[in-house]
Motif scaffolding. Structure first.
Motif, PDB file in Angstrom:
ATOM      1  N   VAL A  53       3.676  12.957  -2.182  1.00 48.20           N
ATOM      2  CA  VAL A  53       4.945  12.387  -2.632  1.00 48.20           C
ATOM      3  C   VAL A  53       4.839  10.886  -2.879  1.00 48.20           C
ATOM      4  O   VAL A  53       5.688  10.315  -3.557  1.00 48.20           O
ATOM      5  CB  VAL A  53       6.109  12.680  -1.654  1.00 48.20           C
ATOM      6  N   ALA A  54       3.794  10.243  -2.331  1.00 48.84           N
ATOM      7  CA  ALA A  54       3.639   8.801  -2.539  1.00 48.84           C
ATOM      8  C   ALA A  54       2.217   8.381  -2.229  1.00 48.84           C
ATOM      9  O   ALA A  54       1.482   9.069  -1.521  1.00 48.84           O
ATOM     10  CB  ALA A  54       4.608   8.021  -1.654  1.00 48.84           C
ATOM     11  N   MET A  55       1.862   7.223  -2.799  1.00 49.47           N
ATOM     12  CA  MET A  55       0.583   6.604  -2.489  1.00 49.47           C
ATOM     13  C   MET A  55       0.809   5.103  -2.495  1.00 49.47           C
ATOM     14  O   MET A  55       1.414   4.575  -3.434  1.00 49.47           O
ATOM     15  CB  MET A  55      -0.469   6.969  -3.533  1.00 49.47           C
ATOM     16  N   ASP A  56       0.377   4.454  -1.429  1.00 51.13           N
ATOM     17  CA  ASP A  56       0.467   2.999  -1.385  1.00 51.13           C
ATOM     18  C   ASP A  56      -0.562   2.409  -2.330  1.00 51.13           C
ATOM     19  O   ASP A  56      -1.575   3.043  -2.621  1.00 51.13           O
ATOM     20  CB  ASP A  56       0.221   2.478   0.029  1.00 51.13           C
ATOM     21  N   GLY A  57      -0.323   1.202  -2.784  1.00 52.23           N
ATOM     22  CA  GLY A  57      -1.202   0.522  -3.731  1.00 52.23           C
ATOM     23  C   GLY A  57      -2.667   0.580  -3.370  1.00 52.23           C
ATOM     24  O   GLY A  57      -3.049   0.663  -2.212  1.00 52.23           O
ATOM     25  N   MET A  58      -3.470   0.485  -4.386  1.00 57.95           N
ATOM     26  CA  MET A  58      -4.907   0.660  -4.258  1.00 57.95           C
ATOM     27  C   MET A  58      -5.582  -0.500  -4.970  1.00 57.95           C
ATOM     28  O   MET A  58      -5.190  -0.850  -6.077  1.00 57.95           O
ATOM     29  CB  MET A  58      -5.208   1.998  -4.929  1.00 57.95           C
ATOM     30  N   GLN A  59      -6.545  -1.118  -4.324  1.00 57.11           N
ATOM     31  CA  GLN A  59      -7.326  -2.175  -4.949  1.00 57.11           C
ATOM     32  C   GLN A  59      -8.785  -1.754  -4.965  1.00 57.11           C
ATOM     33  O   GLN A  59      -9.293  -1.237  -3.966  1.00 57.11           O
ATOM     34  CB  GLN A  59      -7.201  -3.488  -4.185  1.00 57.11           C
ATOM     35  N   PHE A  60      -9.442  -1.986  -6.091  1.00 56.10           N
ATOM     36  CA  PHE A  60     -10.856  -1.660  -6.200  1.00 56.10           C
ATOM     37  C   PHE A  60     -11.660  -2.898  -5.844  1.00 56.10           C
ATOM     38  O   PHE A  60     -11.511  -3.941  -6.457  1.00 56.10           O
ATOM     39  CB  PHE A  60     -11.188  -1.176  -7.613  1.00 56.10           C
ATOM     40  N   HIS A  61     -12.509  -2.779  -4.828  1.00 59.15           N
ATOM     41  CA  HIS A  61     -13.321  -3.896  -4.361  1.00 59.15           C
ATOM     42  C   HIS A  61     -14.608  -4.049  -5.165  1.00 59.15           C
ATOM     43  O   HIS A  61     -15.135  -5.144  -5.299  1.00 59.15           O
ATOM     44  CB  HIS A  61     -13.659  -3.733  -2.880  1.00 59.15           C
ATOM     45  N   MET A  62     -15.104  -2.930  -5.663  1.00 59.75           N
ATOM     46  CA  MET A  62     -16.315  -2.946  -6.493  1.00 59.75           C
ATOM     47  C   MET A  62     -16.403  -1.641  -7.270  1.00 59.75           C
ATOM     48  O   MET A  62     -15.773  -0.665  -6.891  1.00 59.75           O
ATOM     49  CB  MET A  62     -17.566  -3.180  -5.653  1.00 59.75           C
ATOM     50  N   PRO A  63     -17.154  -1.629  -8.354  1.00 56.51           N
ATOM     51  CA  PRO A  63     -17.237  -0.413  -9.172  1.00 56.51           C
ATOM     52  C   PRO A  63     -18.123   0.653  -8.544  1.00 56.51           C
ATOM     53  O   PRO A  63     -18.969   0.377  -7.703  1.00 56.51           O
ATOM     54  CB  PRO A  63     -17.840  -0.908 -10.483  1.00 56.51           C
ATOM     55  N   VAL A  64     -17.894   1.871  -8.986  1.00 53.00           N
ATOM     56  CA  VAL A  64     -18.767   3.002  -8.671  1.00 53.00           C
ATOM     57  C   VAL A  64     -19.522   3.305  -9.959  1.00 53.00           C
ATOM     58  O   VAL A  64     -18.917   3.436 -11.022  1.00 53.00           O
ATOM     59  CB  VAL A  64     -17.950   4.229  -8.215  1.00 53.00           C
ATOM     60  N   LYS A  65     -20.829   3.388  -9.870  1.00 59.04           N
ATOM     61  CA  LYS A  65     -21.679   3.641 -11.043  1.00 59.04           C
ATOM     62  C   LYS A  65     -22.082   5.112 -11.114  1.00 59.04           C
ATOM     63  O   LYS A  65     -22.093   5.817 -10.101  1.00 59.04           O
ATOM     64  CB  LYS A  65     -22.952   2.785 -10.973  1.00 59.04           C
ATOM     65  N   VAL A  66     -22.453   5.545 -12.295  1.00 67.13           N
ATOM     66  CA  VAL A  66     -22.991   6.892 -12.460  1.00 67.13           C
ATOM     67  C   VAL A  66     -24.218   7.024 -11.568  1.00 67.13           C
ATOM     68  O   VAL A  66     -25.072   6.135 -11.534  1.00 67.13           O
ATOM     69  CB  VAL A  66     -23.373   7.165 -13.931  1.00 67.13           C
ATOM     70  N   GLY A  67     -24.284   8.106 -10.815  1.00 62.90           N
ATOM     71  CA  GLY A  67     -25.410   8.348  -9.921  1.00 62.90           C
ATOM     72  C   GLY A  67     -25.164   7.915  -8.493  1.00 62.90           C
ATOM     73  O   GLY A  67     -25.909   8.303  -7.592  1.00 62.90           O
ATOM     74  N   ASP A  68     -24.120   7.103  -8.255  1.00 61.35           N
ATOM     75  CA  ASP A  68     -23.791   6.720  -6.882  1.00 61.35           C
ATOM     76  C   ASP A  68     -23.282   7.933  -6.115  1.00 61.35           C
ATOM     77  O   ASP A  68     -22.625   8.816  -6.678  1.00 61.35           O
ATOM     78  CB  ASP A  68     -22.688   5.658  -6.847  1.00 61.35           C
ATOM     79  N   GLU A  69     -23.569   7.951  -4.829  1.00 61.50           N
ATOM     80  CA  GLU A  69     -22.973   8.948  -3.939  1.00 61.50           C
ATOM     81  C   GLU A  69     -21.622   8.395  -3.502  1.00 61.50           C
ATOM     82  O   GLU A  69     -21.523   7.237  -3.111  1.00 61.50           O
ATOM     83  CB  GLU A  69     -23.867   9.133  -2.718  1.00 61.50           C
ATOM     84  N   VAL A  70     -20.580   9.212  -3.591  1.00 62.45           N
ATOM     85  CA  VAL A  70     -19.242   8.791  -3.181  1.00 62.45           C
ATOM     86  C   VAL A  70     -18.828   9.633  -1.984  1.00 62.45           C
ATOM     87  O   VAL A  70     -18.905  10.861  -2.024  1.00 62.45           O
ATOM     88  CB  VAL A  70     -18.223   8.954  -4.323  1.00 62.45           C
ATOM     89  N   SER A  71     -18.398   8.966  -0.918  1.00 60.57           N
ATOM     90  CA  SER A  71     -17.896   9.638   0.275  1.00 60.57           C
ATOM     91  C   SER A  71     -16.454   9.211   0.496  1.00 60.57           C
ATOM     92  O   SER A  71     -16.121   8.036   0.335  1.00 60.57           O
ATOM     93  CB  SER A  71     -18.730   9.262   1.502  1.00 60.57           C
ATOM     94  N   VAL A  72     -15.610  10.174   0.849  1.00 55.36           N
ATOM     95  CA  VAL A  72     -14.195   9.901   1.094  1.00 55.36           C
ATOM     96  C   VAL A  72     -13.880  10.325   2.526  1.00 55.36           C
ATOM     97  O   VAL A  72     -14.235  11.423   2.954  1.00 55.36           O
ATOM     98  CB  VAL A  72     -13.308  10.665   0.090  1.00 55.36           C
ATOM     99  N   PHE A  73     -13.196   9.427   3.241  1.00 51.49           N
ATOM    100  CA  PHE A  73     -12.850   9.673   4.630  1.00 51.49           C
ATOM    101  C   PHE A  73     -11.337   9.581   4.800  1.00 51.49           C
ATOM    102  O   PHE A  73     -10.704   8.713   4.203  1.00 51.49           O
ATOM    103  CB  PHE A  73     -13.538   8.646   5.541  1.00 51.49           C
TER     104      PHE A  73
END
Length: 115
Positions: A39-59
């Protein structure tokens, strides 16, 4: 994947947001013991880019549980393919509401904390 990138080779922010919403949704559904919707999401700031081939983990971590709602803190981290060093790229707080079969808000199961 390359199809998820912008013209500069960075991953689209929307792709990462979708991944974060999915992770938070799984956490919310487990806590609600059933369907829960964003129903909502608080603002989001990107600190650095994610590149193709990077492993992304979400916690995820449950911040609070109300009568029908659940607030979940979500962080996304990236690790370059040949590195052991992970870096946080963004974070946000998502709010979900537990719903019943008629798509009406319903109480979250017992065991909740009220905040």
């Amino acid at each position: 994947m390359p199809a998820d990138t912008n013209a500069y080779g960075d991953i689209f922010g929307g792709w990462l947001l979708s991944l974060m919403d999915s992770a938070a949704g799984l956490t919310a559904a487990r806590k609600a013991k059933g369907r829960a919707v964003t129903v909502a999401m608080d603002g989001m700031q990107f600190h650095m880019p994610v590149k193709v081939g990077d492993e992304v983990s979400v916690f995820t971590e449950i911040e609070s549980v109300g009568r029908t709602s659940i607030r979940i803190a979500v962080e996304a981290w990236r690790r370059e393919r040949h590195s052991e060093h992970a870096v946080k790229v963004t974070q946000a707080t998502f709010t979900f509401v537990a719903i019943d079969e008629n798509r009406r808000p319903r109480p979250v199961e017992d065991g909740r904390t009220n905040n």
